[in-house]
Design a protein around this motif. Sequence first.
Motif, short mmCIF file in Angstrom:
data_model
loop_
_atom_site.label_atom_id
_atom_site.label_comp_id
_atom_site.label_asym_id
_atom_site.label_seq_id
_atom_site.Cartn_x
_atom_site.Cartn_y
_atom_site.Cartn_z
N VAL A 55 0.83 -1.21 0.00
CA VAL A 55 0.00 0.00 0.00
C VAL A 55 0.87 1.26 0.00
CG1 VAL A 55 -1.64 1.35 1.38
CG2 VAL A 55 -1.99 -1.10 1.07
N LEU A 56 1.93 1.23 0.77
CA LEU A 56 2.82 2.39 0.83
C LEU A 56 3.44 2.68 -0.53
CD1 LEU A 56 4.35 4.57 2.40
CD2 LEU A 56 6.09 2.86 2.93
N LEU A 57 3.93 1.64 -1.21
CA LEU A 57 4.55 1.84 -2.52
C LEU A 57 3.55 2.37 -3.54
CD1 LEU A 57 6.83 -1.33 -2.80
CD2 LEU A 57 7.48 1.00 -2.18
N VAL A 58 2.33 1.85 -3.50
CA VAL A 58 1.30 2.33 -4.42
C VAL A 58 0.98 3.79 -4.14
CG1 VAL A 58 -1.10 2.07 -5.14
CG2 VAL A 58 0.32 0.04 -4.79
N MET A 59 0.81 4.13 -2.87
CA MET A 59 0.46 5.51 -2.52
C MET A 59 1.59 6.47 -2.86
SD MET A 59 -1.69 5.31 1.04
CE MET A 59 -1.97 7.06 0.91
N VAL A 60 2.81 6.05 -2.69
CA VAL A 60 3.95 6.91 -3.02
C VAL A 60 3.99 7.16 -4.53
CG1 VAL A 60 6.47 7.01 -3.15
CG2 VAL A 60 5.35 6.35 -1.02
N GLY A 61 3.73 6.12 -5.33
CA GLY A 61 3.69 6.30 -6.77
C GLY A 61 2.59 7.25 -7.20
N GLN A 110 3.51 15.85 -9.48
CA GLN A 110 3.96 16.26 -10.80
C GLN A 110 2.86 17.03 -11.53
OE1 GLN A 110 5.12 12.44 -12.36
NE2 GLN A 110 7.31 12.80 -11.96
N LEU A 111 1.62 16.55 -11.41
CA LEU A 111 0.51 17.26 -12.03
C LEU A 111 0.28 18.62 -11.40
CD1 LEU A 111 -2.03 14.30 -12.43
CD2 LEU A 111 -0.62 15.34 -14.20
N ALA A 112 0.57 18.74 -10.11
CA ALA A 112 0.44 20.03 -9.42
C ALA A 112 1.67 20.90 -9.60
CB ALA A 112 0.18 19.79 -7.93
N HIS A 113 2.66 20.40 -10.35
CA HIS A 113 3.92 21.12 -10.62
C HIS A 113 4.73 21.36 -9.34
CE1 HIS A 113 2.52 21.71 -14.72
NE2 HIS A 113 1.40 22.27 -14.26
N TRP A 114 4.57 20.44 -8.39
CA TRP A 114 5.41 20.49 -7.20
C TRP A 114 6.71 19.72 -7.43
CZ3 TRP A 114 1.81 19.61 -2.34
CH2 TRP A 114 0.86 20.65 -2.30
N LEU A 115 6.68 18.80 -8.37
CA LEU A 115 7.86 18.02 -8.73
C LEU A 115 8.07 18.10 -10.24
CD1 LEU A 115 7.58 14.64 -6.73
CD2 LEU A 115 9.25 16.47 -6.38
N PRO A 116 9.31 18.06 -10.69
CA PRO A 116 9.56 17.99 -12.13
C PRO A 116 9.18 16.62 -12.68
CG PRO A 116 11.61 17.79 -10.92
CD PRO A 116 10.55 18.12 -9.90
N THR A 117 9.01 16.52 -13.96
CA THR A 117 8.65 15.26 -14.60
C THR A 117 9.75 14.88 -15.59
OG1 THR A 117 6.29 15.76 -14.41
CG2 THR A 117 6.92 14.02 -15.95
N VAL A 160 2.99 2.39 -11.00
CA VAL A 160 4.35 2.38 -11.51
C VAL A 160 4.37 3.20 -12.80
CG1 VAL A 160 6.25 0.96 -12.36
CG2 VAL A 160 4.79 0.12 -10.51
N PHE A 161 5.06 4.33 -12.77
CA PHE A 161 5.10 5.24 -13.90
C PHE A 161 6.55 5.41 -14.37
CE2 PHE A 161 1.54 6.53 -11.17
CZ PHE A 161 0.48 6.34 -12.06
N PRO A 162 6.75 5.59 -15.66
CA PRO A 162 8.11 5.70 -16.19
C PRO A 162 8.71 7.10 -16.02
CG PRO A 162 6.54 5.84 -17.99
CD PRO A 162 5.73 5.61 -16.74
N THR A 163 8.82 7.55 -14.80
CA THR A 163 9.47 8.83 -14.52
C THR A 163 10.50 8.64 -13.43
OG1 THR A 163 7.88 9.56 -12.83
CG2 THR A 163 7.34 10.07 -15.11
N VAL A 164 11.54 9.41 -13.48
CA VAL A 164 12.62 9.30 -12.49
C VAL A 164 12.11 9.62 -11.10
CG1 VAL A 164 14.83 10.25 -11.76
CG2 VAL A 164 14.40 9.81 -14.20
N GLU A 165 11.28 10.64 -10.98
CA GLU A 165 10.84 11.11 -9.66
C GLU A 165 9.97 10.07 -8.95
OE1 GLU A 165 12.15 14.33 -12.15
OE2 GLU A 165 10.58 12.82 -12.47
#
Length: 202
Positions: free
Chosen positions: A131-137, A144-151, A171-176
Amino acid sequence: QVQAATGLLAIVVLLVVMNWFFHKVYWTGWISVHTKRKRMLLRDADAGAASRARILLGLAVLGFTSIYREGFEIVLFLQNYRLKLGTPAVRDGVVVGAVLTAVVAVLTFLANRRLSYRRMLVLTGVLLGIVLLVMVGEQGQEMQLAHWLPTTRIAWLAPLIPGWARLWFAVFPTVETLAAQGFAAVVVVGSYSVVRLQLARA
C-alpha cells in the motif's frame, strides 16, 4: 494541489505507521497495555467487583482507544481517494470492505480457534508495504501534475510498463516517482532490519 497536499499527509502518516508497526515498542507496549486492561475488566466482572455499567463503559473506552488510530488513518486515506475518484467510488469500496471484514470475523468466530499472530503480522506488514509503494507512486504523479515536482520521463521504460501496473501499482516511467518508491522501500526494509537487529541483540 489539494489532492497532492492530502496525499502527502497520508503518506507521512503511513510511514509513521510502518515504523511503529515494525518497532518492538508497539507490540510490547501498546498491545500489552490493552490486553492487561481487558483482563482486569473481565476479572472485575467475574468477581463482581464493579457494576455492569462500569464494566461496559470500560470496555467501550478500551475499544475506542484500540481502533481510533486505525480509524483516523483510514479516514485520511479515504479522503485522499474521494478527492481523486469521487464519493460514489469510495462509498462502494467502503461497503465492499465492510462486508469482507464481517465475513472474516464470522468465519473466525465460527472456527473458534486462536489465530497465528505471527503470520497475521507478517501478512499485515507485507500488505502495508505494498500500500505504501502504491500511494507513493500515486502521490508522486499528483505532485507532478500540481507542478510540485519535475517530470523526467524515461522513454525506453514506458513501453515496458503495462497498463495494469500503472493502474494497480502506480508504476510510472518517470525518475521522480520511481525514486520516491525506491526510497519508501528502503525505509520499510530499513525499519524491519533495525527491529530484527534489536531482537537479535536482546
